[in-house]
Scaffold this motif. Structure first.
Motif, PDB file in Angstrom:
ATOM      1  N   VAL A 147      -0.055   0.973 -10.158  1.00 46.43           N
ATOM      2  CA  VAL A 147      -0.711   1.273  -8.892  1.00 46.43           C
ATOM      3  C   VAL A 147      -2.211   1.403  -9.148  1.00 46.43           C
ATOM      4  O   VAL A 147      -2.628   2.113 -10.071  1.00 46.43           O
ATOM      5  CB  VAL A 147      -0.154   2.565  -8.259  1.00 46.43           C
ATOM      6  CG1 VAL A 147      -0.868   2.871  -6.947  1.00 46.43           C
ATOM      7  CG2 VAL A 147       1.348   2.426  -8.019  1.00 46.43           C
ATOM      8  N   ALA A 148      -3.008   0.705  -8.322  1.00 46.55           N
ATOM      9  CA  ALA A 148      -4.464   0.716  -8.479  1.00 46.55           C
ATOM     10  C   ALA A 148      -5.109   1.402  -7.288  1.00 46.55           C
ATOM     11  O   ALA A 148      -4.589   1.362  -6.170  1.00 46.55           O
ATOM     12  CB  ALA A 148      -4.992  -0.700  -8.614  1.00 46.55           C
ATOM     13  N   ALA A 189       0.861  -1.190   0.000  1.00 43.70           N
ATOM     14  CA  ALA A 189       0.000   0.000   0.000  1.00 43.70           C
ATOM     15  C   ALA A 189       0.892   1.233   0.000  1.00 43.70           C
ATOM     16  O   ALA A 189       1.872   1.308   0.757  1.00 43.70           O
ATOM     17  CB  ALA A 189      -0.915  -0.006   1.213  1.00 43.70           C
ATOM     18  N   VAL A 190       0.560   2.195  -0.839  1.00 40.38           N
ATOM     19  CA  VAL A 190       1.360   3.410  -0.945  1.00 40.38           C
ATOM     20  C   VAL A 190       0.464   4.625  -0.752  1.00 40.38           C
ATOM     21  O   VAL A 190      -0.744   4.587  -1.014  1.00 40.38           O
ATOM     22  CB  VAL A 190       2.068   3.504  -2.316  1.00 40.38           C
ATOM     23  CG1 VAL A 190       3.068   2.371  -2.477  1.00 40.38           C
ATOM     24  CG2 VAL A 190       1.069   3.481  -3.464  1.00 40.38           C
ATOM     25  N   ARG A 211       7.867   7.436  -2.504  1.00 41.56           N
ATOM     26  CA  ARG A 211       8.794   7.098  -3.581  1.00 41.56           C
ATOM     27  C   ARG A 211       8.634   5.629  -3.949  1.00 41.56           C
ATOM     28  O   ARG A 211       8.605   4.743  -3.094  1.00 41.56           O
ATOM     29  CB  ARG A 211      10.233   7.376  -3.156  1.00 41.56           C
ATOM     30  CG  ARG A 211      11.219   7.345  -4.325  1.00 41.56           C
ATOM     31  CD  ARG A 211      12.622   7.707  -3.911  1.00 41.56           C
ATOM     32  NE  ARG A 211      13.239   6.652  -3.121  1.00 41.56           N
ATOM     33  CZ  ARG A 211      14.479   6.715  -2.619  1.00 41.56           C
ATOM     34  NH1 ARG A 211      15.203   7.803  -2.820  1.00 41.56           N
ATOM     35  NH2 ARG A 211      14.957   5.716  -1.911  1.00 41.56           N
ATOM     36  N   LEU A 212       8.558   5.380  -5.257  1.00 41.03           N
ATOM     37  CA  LEU A 212       8.382   4.025  -5.756  1.00 41.03           C
ATOM     38  C   LEU A 212       9.691   3.434  -6.276  1.00 41.03           C
ATOM     39  O   LEU A 212       9.960   2.246  -6.093  1.00 41.03           O
ATOM     40  CB  LEU A 212       7.335   4.011  -6.877  1.00 41.03           C
ATOM     41  CG  LEU A 212       5.973   4.634  -6.546  1.00 41.03           C
ATOM     42  CD1 LEU A 212       5.077   4.622  -7.769  1.00 41.03           C
ATOM     43  CD2 LEU A 212       5.307   3.911  -5.381  1.00 41.03           C
ATOM     44  N   ASP A 227      -3.128   7.644  -3.407  1.00 44.41           N
ATOM     45  CA  ASP A 227      -3.124   6.495  -2.508  1.00 44.41           C
ATOM     46  C   ASP A 227      -3.595   5.263  -3.280  1.00 44.41           C
ATOM     47  O   ASP A 227      -4.585   5.326  -4.022  1.00 44.41           O
ATOM     48  CB  ASP A 227      -4.058   6.730  -1.321  1.00 44.41           C
ATOM     49  CG  ASP A 227      -3.606   7.907  -0.462  1.00 44.41           C
ATOM     50  OD1 ASP A 227      -2.486   8.404  -0.693  1.00 44.41           O
ATOM     51  OD2 ASP A 227      -4.377   8.326   0.423  1.00 44.41           O
ATOM     52  N   GLY A 228      -2.887   4.157  -3.087  1.00 43.29           N
ATOM     53  CA  GLY A 228      -3.296   2.954  -3.807  1.00 43.29           C
ATOM     54  C   GLY A 228      -2.513   1.733  -3.390  1.00 43.29           C
ATOM     55  O   GLY A 228      -1.832   1.725  -2.360  1.00 43.29           O
ATOM     56  N   VAL A 229      -2.629   0.698  -4.223  1.00 44.13           N
ATOM     57  CA  VAL A 229      -1.962  -0.582  -3.981  1.00 44.13           C
ATOM     58  C   VAL A 229      -1.173  -0.950  -5.227  1.00 44.13           C
ATOM     59  O   VAL A 229      -1.671  -0.818  -6.358  1.00 44.13           O
ATOM     60  CB  VAL A 229      -2.988  -1.685  -3.658  1.00 44.13           C
ATOM     61  CG1 VAL A 229      -2.295  -3.036  -3.488  1.00 44.13           C
ATOM     62  CG2 VAL A 229      -3.772  -1.346  -2.406  1.00 44.13           C
ATOM     63  N   VAL A 230       0.056  -1.419  -5.036  1.00 40.50           N
ATOM     64  CA  VAL A 230       0.890  -1.845  -6.153  1.00 40.50           C
ATOM     65  C   VAL A 230       0.375  -3.188  -6.665  1.00 40.50           C
ATOM     66  O   VAL A 230       0.294  -4.165  -5.908  1.00 40.50           O
ATOM     67  CB  VAL A 230       2.362  -1.959  -5.725  1.00 40.50           C
ATOM     68  CG1 VAL A 230       3.219  -2.458  -6.889  1.00 40.50           C
ATOM     69  CG2 VAL A 230       2.877  -0.614  -5.240  1.00 40.50           C
TER      70      VAL A 230
END
Length: 359
Positions: free
Chosen positions: A197-198, A79-80, A85-86, A174-177
């Motif tokens: 990212v979703a 979760a981001v 930073r990715l 905000d999302g999920v990889v």
């Protein structure tokens, strides 16, 4: 009587009786087991399709500049938050470009100071009639050129600093990889996907339906969605999007169904079964294996309930696909039709049907 004649008579009688028994057994044909169904017109049909839970919004994120990845800070399922930073590229070349731009700006500033001082001196000399107008115009031109040099050097510095900032990849929301498409050490091109990212807050069920079903579906059609791992966990949803064209390989259309307040167990990637009830088209549906094509006619085998024998019946086809056909005319409701092994039957042949099938 001669004992030899008696033995021959007995042996002949036994052989005759054996031949009669074999002939009697040969006269009783074996019943052929078949698969059959009782046909009934449908007023509605319920169809189920397998699919997965997917996000409505998903972004494939990549760097805007060329470079070699030196670190990737996320993995699938992380979760981001917005701004996290990715991944990061090797920044050395871009840091050097920034330093070079700073030097160019300093050089341009020095030229501007010199040009401004020269112009001021020429203006003073011109006012004292010591210098002429041509010299003053030349000094003014040099000063204006130096001002333009400052503008150019400032823009180059901002560009270099912006490109340096592109060496770090950050989440825009905000999302999920959901996927990772590059690893540290890999050289990536501008725009090449590094991570996806979703947004998990809006989830959809995605299913592929046959083209014949997709044509009849309407926007906002209601589906019942159940988890395959636990069918008791259910949710409702409505069709948001139907693919305008069928996939050329599978001849199916992709349907996206927006879920209404799904439970947390409807996680991204979870397999589901989507069920929809639609009005049935006119006619009787049968498996495609029930058809017999003979002498240019389309036939089916109909079972006589009294004798349990089969006979052919001409039918009219309204529609067909790979799995099913819809019979428009030629069959009466309640008829029993053979649906497998139709090419190995003969008219009048008696078939084997499970006891109680005609009750």
């Amino acid at each position: 009587m001669n004992p030899i004649l008696i033995s021959l008579t007995v042996l002949g009688s036994a052989a005759l009786l054996s031949g009669c028994k074999e002939e009697h057994h040969a006269e009783v044909p074996a019943l052929r087991p078949v698969l059959s169904v009782v046909v009934t017109p449908q007023t509605a049909r319920t169809l189920g399709f397998a699919g997965t839970v997917e996000p409505r919004y998903k972004s494939d994120i990549g760097f805007q500049v060329l470079g070699r990845i030196v670190s990737r800070d996320v993995n699938v399922g992380d979760a981001v938050k917005k701004g996290d930073r990715l991944a990061r590229l090797d920044p050395v070349a871009y840091e050097l470009a920034v330093r070079s731009a700073h030097a160019d700006l300093a050089s341009a500033s020095a030229r501007l100071e010199n040009a401004a001082a020269t112009e001021a001196r020429q203006r003073k000399l011109l006012s004292q009639d010591i210098s002429n107008q041509a010299q003053f115009d030349a000094a003014t031109q040099v000063h204006e050129s130096a001002l333009a040099g400052i503008t150019r050097a400032t823009a180059e510095l901002e560009k270099a600093e912006e490109q340096l900032s592109y060496t770090e990849l950050h989440a825009d929301f905000d999302g999920v990889v959901t996927t990772v498409a590059a690893e540290p050490g890999q050289v990536v091109q501008p725009g090449q996907t590094v991570v996806s990212v979703a947004r998990p807050e809006i989830r959809e069920a995605v299913v592929d339906v046959p083209e014949s079903v997709g044509r009849d579906l309407k926007p906002q059609a209601r589906f019942d969605i159940a988890l395959q791992v636990d069918p008791s966990v259910r949710a409702a949803g409505s069709v948001r999007e139907i693919a305008p064209q069928a996939d050329p390989a599978t001849r199916t259309r992709r349907v996206r169904i927006t879920l209404d307040s799904p439970a947390k167990s409807f996680r991204l990637g979870t397999t589901i079964t989507a069920t929809v009830t639609t009005p049935a088209s006119p006619g009787i549906e049968l498996p495609a294996t029930a058809l017999l094509e003979l002498d240019g006619k389309t036939l089916v085998w109909v079972v006589d309930p009294a004798t349990r024998s089969v006979s052919t019946q001409d039918v009219t086809i309204a529609a067909r696909d790979r799995s099913f056909v819809r019979i428009l005319d030629g069959l009466a409701a309640g008829s029993r039709v053979v649906v497998a092994g139709v090419n190995s039957l003969t008219p009048g042949q008696t078939i084997k049907i499970p006891d109680g099938a005609f009750q």
